[in-house]
Scaffold this active site. Structure first.
Site, PDB file in Angstrom:
ATOM      1  N   ASN A 130      39.593  76.022  70.167  1.00 33.72           N
ATOM      2  CA  ASN A 130      39.112  76.995  69.178  1.00 33.72           C
ATOM      3  C   ASN A 130      38.049  76.303  68.329  1.00 33.72           C
ATOM      4  OD1 ASN A 130      38.714  78.839  67.147  1.00 33.72           O
ATOM      5  ND2 ASN A 130      40.675  78.444  66.122  1.00 33.72           N
ATOM      6  N   TRP A 131      36.795  76.657  68.588  1.00 33.52           N
ATOM      7  CA  TRP A 131      35.694  75.954  67.907  1.00 33.52           C
ATOM      8  C   TRP A 131      35.480  76.442  66.485  1.00 33.52           C
ATOM      9  CZ3 TRP A 131      31.187  75.845  72.056  1.00 33.52           C
ATOM     10  CH2 TRP A 131      31.651  75.173  73.213  1.00 33.52           C
ATOM     11  N   LYS A 132      36.107  77.530  66.109  1.00 33.67           N
ATOM     12  CA  LYS A 132      35.921  78.130  64.780  1.00 33.67           C
ATOM     13  C   LYS A 132      34.423  78.381  64.542  1.00 33.67           C
ATOM     14  CE  LYS A 132      40.069  75.758  63.437  1.00 33.67           C
ATOM     15  NZ  LYS A 132      41.004  75.440  62.393  1.00 33.67           N
TER      16      LYS A 132
ATOM     17  N   HIS B 154      44.882  84.459  64.346  1.00 32.77           N
ATOM     18  CA  HIS B 154      44.793  83.070  63.849  1.00 32.77           C
ATOM     19  C   HIS B 154      45.081  83.078  62.346  1.00 32.77           C
ATOM     20  CE1 HIS B 154      43.222  79.165  62.736  1.00 32.77           C
ATOM     21  NE2 HIS B 154      43.354  78.832  63.998  1.00 32.77           N
TER      22      HIS B 154
ATOM     23  N   GLU C 160      43.787  81.577  59.938  1.00 34.70           N
ATOM     24  CA  GLU C 160      42.607  81.664  59.059  1.00 34.70           C
ATOM     25  C   GLU C 160      42.148  83.109  58.919  1.00 34.70           C
ATOM     26  OE1 GLU C 160      40.185  78.731  61.033  1.00 34.70           O
ATOM     27  OE2 GLU C 160      41.595  77.179  60.378  1.00 34.70           O
TER      28      GLU C 160
ATOM     29  N   GLU D 296      51.378  78.107  65.761  1.00 28.01           N
ATOM     30  CA  GLU D 296      50.541  77.214  64.967  1.00 28.01           C
ATOM     31  C   GLU D 296      51.061  77.187  63.537  1.00 28.01           C
ATOM     32  OE1 GLU D 296      46.439  76.701  66.750  1.00 28.01           O
ATOM     33  OE2 GLU D 296      46.317  78.509  65.543  1.00 28.01           O
TER      34      GLU D 296
ATOM     35  N   GLY E   4      44.415  71.690  60.933  1.00 32.07           N
ATOM     36  CA  GLY E   4      43.299  71.001  60.282  1.00 32.07           C
ATOM     37  C   GLY E   4      43.727  70.005  59.219  1.00 32.07           C
TER      38      GLY E   4
ATOM     39  N   SER F 195      46.661  70.231  64.678  1.00 37.19           N
ATOM     40  CA  SER F 195      46.305  68.813  64.737  1.00 37.19           C
ATOM     41  C   SER F 195      46.698  68.136  66.053  1.00 37.19           C
ATOM     42  CB  SER F 195      46.889  68.063  63.533  1.00 37.19           C
ATOM     43  OG  SER F 195      46.357  68.602  62.330  1.00 37.19           O
TER      44      SER F 195
ATOM     45  N   GLY G 161      39.938  71.013  65.714  1.00 34.93           N
ATOM     46  CA  GLY G 161      39.036  69.874  65.507  1.00 34.93           C
ATOM     47  C   GLY G 161      38.798  69.030  66.753  1.00 34.93           C
TER      48      GLY G 161
END
Ligand code: PEP
Length: 263
Positions: A20-22, A107, A109, A179, A185, A225, A247
């Site tokens: 997931n590159w965000k 997600h 976020e 998650e 993160g 992570s 990440g």
């Protein structure tokens, strides 16, 4: 509470490394990243898959360079609507037109920063599976929810209110990603035992709502992570079928090691 893994042969499930590159990379940076990952990765076994989730603007470019078996490109979100006056939204048919095959929904976020509700996520889950794409549905508790020992309750609520309305056939197009929000993160990872326990719980919920076959077939990814150093131990747990990686998916060398850690 310890949830025991269901008794079955888990080799039938797909093992997945998803990046997931965000909101990171330009299209050219993304292309280079994918090229480097693909050239450095081993050929995948039949049951192994790799997904790239770049920003919307790069999906078409990335899909063009992802020409290796079992590597797929997807979107980090989509509209629950098909078309019309929804400024700023992207529909599943637009995604399919640029060769996306997978969509992440729920997600944390998006839930916390963009106020995505259970109802909206339920609508989006249905939209994705009805489009024929694979749904990667995220769930996970916050630190406060875990500290108050409500992690099972909240994950159950997230699944029941936004995912488990799907029928048996639709569930075959679903990958679940657990998650824990406190691990995303932050550099803090759930221990393999903590993650395994929640994955077994999620699988037991799928069994209760559908049947053992669906529960056995559904891949459940861990996210929070994941990196080259911890992937192998996490992925060796009986109910952990790979990872949704933020990440570390932006660094070719690191993501290649995560792919290599897939059982
Ligand atoms: C994520 O965003 O889905 C994620 C797990 O991020 P990270 O790997 O950076 O914790």
């Amino acid at each position: 509470m310890i949830y025991l893994p269901l008794e079955y042969n888990n080799s039938m499930r797909k093992k997945i490394a998803a990046g997931n590159w965000k909101m990171n990379t330009t299209p050219d940076e993304g292309k280079l990243l994918v090229k480097n990952i693909i050239s450095g990765s081993p050929s995948l076994k039949e049951h192994q898959e790799v997904y790239f989730f770049p920003p919307f603007t790069h999906i078409g470019y990335i899909a063009e360079v992802v020409g290796k078996p079992n590597f797929y490109t997807g979107a980090q979100n989509c509209s629950p609507f098909e078309k019309g006056a929804y400024t700023g939204e992207i529909s599943t048919s637009m995604l399919k037109a640029v060769a996306a095959t997978h969509v992440i929904i729920g997600h944390s976020e998006r839930r916390s920063l963009f106020s995505e509700s259970y109802e909206s996520l339920q609508h989006k889950s249905s939209t994705v599976v009805n489009s024929g794409m694979t749904l990667v549905f995220c769930c996970g508790e916050t630190l406060a929810e875990r500290e108050s020992k409500n992690q099972y309750k909240i994950v159950q609520e997230q699944l029941e209110r936004s995912l488990l309305h799907l029928n048996k056939d639709e569930m075959q197009q679903v990958v679940v990603a657990y998650e824990p929000v406190w691990a995303i993160g932050t550099g803090k990872t759930a221990s393999p035992a903590e993650a395994q326990d929640m994955h077994a719980f999620i699988r037991s919920l799928i069994k209760e709502n559908y049947d053992e076959t669906i529960a056995m077939q559904t891949s459940i990814l861990y996210g929070g992570s994941v990196n080259a150093a911890n992937a192998k131990e996490l992925f060796s747990q009986p109910d952990i079928d790979g990872g949704l990686v933020g990440g570390a998916s932006l660094k070719a060398e690191e993501f290649i090691e995560i792919i290599k850690a897939l059982p």
